[in-house]
Design a protein around this motif. Structure first.
Motif, PDB file in Angstrom:
ATOM      1  N   VAL A   4       0.875  -1.167   0.000  1.00  0.00           N
ATOM      2  CA  VAL A   4       0.000   0.000   0.000  1.00  0.00           C
ATOM      3  C   VAL A   4       0.914   1.219   0.000  1.00  0.00           C
ATOM      4  CG1 VAL A   4      -1.768   1.286   1.238  1.00  0.00           C
ATOM      5  CG2 VAL A   4      -1.830  -1.207   1.230  1.00  0.00           C
ATOM      6  N   ILE A   5       0.765   2.062  -1.039  1.00  0.00           N
ATOM      7  CA  ILE A   5       1.607   3.251  -1.158  1.00  0.00           C
ATOM      8  C   ILE A   5       0.748   4.502  -1.052  1.00  0.00           C
ATOM      9  CG2 ILE A   5       3.339   2.100  -2.576  1.00  0.00           C
ATOM     10  CD1 ILE A   5       2.147   3.575  -5.006  1.00  0.00           C
ATOM     11  N   GLU A   6       1.407   5.614  -0.766  1.00  0.00           N
ATOM     12  CA  GLU A   6       0.728   6.898  -0.685  1.00  0.00           C
ATOM     13  C   GLU A   6       1.348   7.832  -1.718  1.00  0.00           C
ATOM     14  OE1 GLU A   6       0.484  10.602   2.437  1.00  0.00           O
ATOM     15  OE2 GLU A   6       0.592   8.573   3.249  1.00  0.00           O
ATOM     16  N   THR A   7       0.503   8.393  -2.584  1.00  0.00           N
ATOM     17  CA  THR A   7       0.952   9.381  -3.556  1.00  0.00           C
ATOM     18  C   THR A   7      -0.218  10.276  -3.931  1.00  0.00           C
ATOM     19  OG1 THR A   7       1.959   9.748  -5.721  1.00  0.00           O
ATOM     20  CG2 THR A   7       0.582   7.808  -5.511  1.00  0.00           C
ATOM     21  N   LYS A  37       6.976   6.321   0.228  1.00  0.00           N
ATOM     22  CA  LYS A  37       5.921   6.333   1.246  1.00  0.00           C
ATOM     23  C   LYS A  37       5.118   5.039   1.147  1.00  0.00           C
ATOM     24  CE  LYS A  37       5.515  11.318   1.540  1.00  0.00           C
ATOM     25  NZ  LYS A  37       4.610  12.466   1.459  1.00  0.00           N
ATOM     26  N   VAL A  38       5.694   3.969   1.701  1.00  0.00           N
ATOM     27  CA  VAL A  38       5.063   2.651   1.687  1.00  0.00           C
ATOM     28  C   VAL A  38       4.454   2.419   3.064  1.00  0.00           C
ATOM     29  CG1 VAL A  38       5.437   0.187   1.351  1.00  0.00           C
ATOM     30  CG2 VAL A  38       6.735   1.829   0.001  1.00  0.00           C
ATOM     31  N   LEU A  39       3.148   2.211   3.102  1.00  0.00           N
ATOM     32  CA  LEU A  39       2.438   2.050   4.369  1.00  0.00           C
ATOM     33  C   LEU A  39       2.378   0.600   4.829  1.00  0.00           C
ATOM     34  CD1 LEU A  39      -0.516   4.391   3.432  1.00  0.00           C
ATOM     35  CD2 LEU A  39       1.410   4.960   4.879  1.00  0.00           C
ATOM     36  N   LEU A  40       2.397  -0.341   3.878  1.00  0.00           N
ATOM     37  CA  LEU A  40       2.259  -1.751   4.217  1.00  0.00           C
ATOM     38  C   LEU A  40       2.904  -2.589   3.128  1.00  0.00           C
ATOM     39  CD1 LEU A  40      -0.737  -3.530   5.678  1.00  0.00           C
ATOM     40  CD2 LEU A  40      -0.006  -4.312   3.456  1.00  0.00           C
ATOM     41  N   GLY A  50       3.828  -0.155   8.577  1.00  0.00           N
ATOM     42  CA  GLY A  50       4.652   0.969   8.991  1.00  0.00           C
ATOM     43  C   GLY A  50       3.963   1.837  10.019  1.00  0.00           C
ATOM     44  N   ALA A  51       4.775   2.666  10.681  1.00  0.00           N
ATOM     45  CA  ALA A  51       4.235   3.598  11.663  1.00  0.00           C
ATOM     46  C   ALA A  51       4.921   4.946  11.490  1.00  0.00           C
ATOM     47  CB  ALA A  51       4.438   3.065  13.074  1.00  0.00           C
ATOM     48  N   PRO A  52       4.602   5.786  10.549  1.00  0.00           N
ATOM     49  CA  PRO A  52       3.571   5.603   9.534  1.00  0.00           C
ATOM     50  C   PRO A  52       4.052   4.878   8.281  1.00  0.00           C
ATOM     51  CG  PRO A  52       4.436   7.813   9.368  1.00  0.00           C
ATOM     52  CD  PRO A  52       5.139   7.148  10.534  1.00  0.00           C
ATOM     53  N   TYR A  53       5.384   4.830   8.038  1.00  0.00           N
ATOM     54  CA  TYR A  53       5.884   4.198   6.819  1.00  0.00           C
ATOM     55  C   TYR A  53       6.791   3.029   7.164  1.00  0.00           C
ATOM     56  CZ  TYR A  53       4.313   8.653   4.956  1.00  0.00           C
ATOM     57  OH  TYR A  53       3.559   9.750   4.643  1.00  0.00           O
ATOM     58  N   VAL A  54       6.873   2.049   6.255  1.00  0.00           N
ATOM     59  CA  VAL A  54       7.729   0.881   6.435  1.00  0.00           C
ATOM     60  C   VAL A  54       9.180   1.311   6.239  1.00  0.00           C
ATOM     61  CG1 VAL A  54       8.317  -1.398   5.531  1.00  0.00           C
ATOM     62  CG2 VAL A  54       5.927  -0.685   5.644  1.00  0.00           C
ATOM     63  N   ALA A  55      10.031   0.986   7.204  1.00  0.00           N
ATOM     64  CA  ALA A  55      11.449   1.340   7.110  1.00  0.00           C
ATOM     65  C   ALA A  55      12.093   0.526   5.991  1.00  0.00           C
ATOM     66  CB  ALA A  55      12.148   1.060   8.433  1.00  0.00           C
ATOM     67  N   GLY A  56      12.750   1.212   5.066  1.00  0.00           N
ATOM     68  CA  GLY A  56      13.414   0.533   3.957  1.00  0.00           C
ATOM     69  C   GLY A  56      12.473   0.073   2.861  1.00  0.00           C
ATOM     70  N   GLY A  57      11.223   0.445   2.940  1.00  0.00           N
ATOM     71  CA  GLY A  57      10.252   0.026   1.928  1.00  0.00           C
ATOM     72  C   GLY A  57      10.223   0.986   0.755  1.00  0.00           C
ATOM     73  N   SER A  58      10.141   0.433  -0.445  1.00  0.00           N
ATOM     74  CA  SER A  58      10.020   1.268  -1.640  1.00  0.00           C
ATOM     75  C   SER A  58       9.334   0.473  -2.737  1.00  0.00           C
ATOM     76  CB  SER A  58      11.387   1.763  -2.121  1.00  0.00           C
ATOM     77  OG  SER A  58      12.153   0.683  -2.587  1.00  0.00           O
TER      78      SER A  58
END
Length: 106
Positions: A4-7, A37-40, A50-58
């Motif tokens: 799940v991404i945010e854009t 900005k990857v949420l899940l 993530g809280a709010p984003y996943v660390a290292g996620g892309s």
């Protein structure tokens, strides 16, 4: 696997190979873009939230097309005043193809 991404102020559930229309992004057709900005991120039973984003996620994607949505008609009508205003709006979009999803799952 999905993420799940945010854009553009919206959230999208994406999978590799998926075509998606998002709010207008800068870049030419064929350019590679990355969403940080990857949420899940989920891979099978393993899910990383993530809280709010996943660390290292892309999520990497390629710009496939730029275009405009169908016209939306806006009508403002004032009863008994012989007054009406019509207006149209077409929102720009960028069509992307999701290439890869990177992120640690727990």
């Amino acid at each position: 696997m999905f993420a799940v991404i945010e854009t553009g102020g919206k959230q999208y559930k994406v999978k590799p190979g998926q075509r998606l229309r998002v709010e207008s992004l800068a870049g030419e057709v064929g350019d590679k873009i990355a969403f940080d900005k990857v949420l899940l991120v989920a891979a099978g039973e393993e899910v990383s939230v993530g809280a709010p984003y996943v660390a290292g996620g892309s999520v990497q994607a390629t710009i496939a097309n730029h275009g405009r949505h169908k016209k939306v008609t806006i009508i403002k009508f004032r009863r008994r005043k012989h007054s009406m205003k019509r207006q149209g709006h077409r929102q720009n979009y960028t069509e992307i193809v999701i290439d890869t999803i990177n992120g640690k799952t727990e």
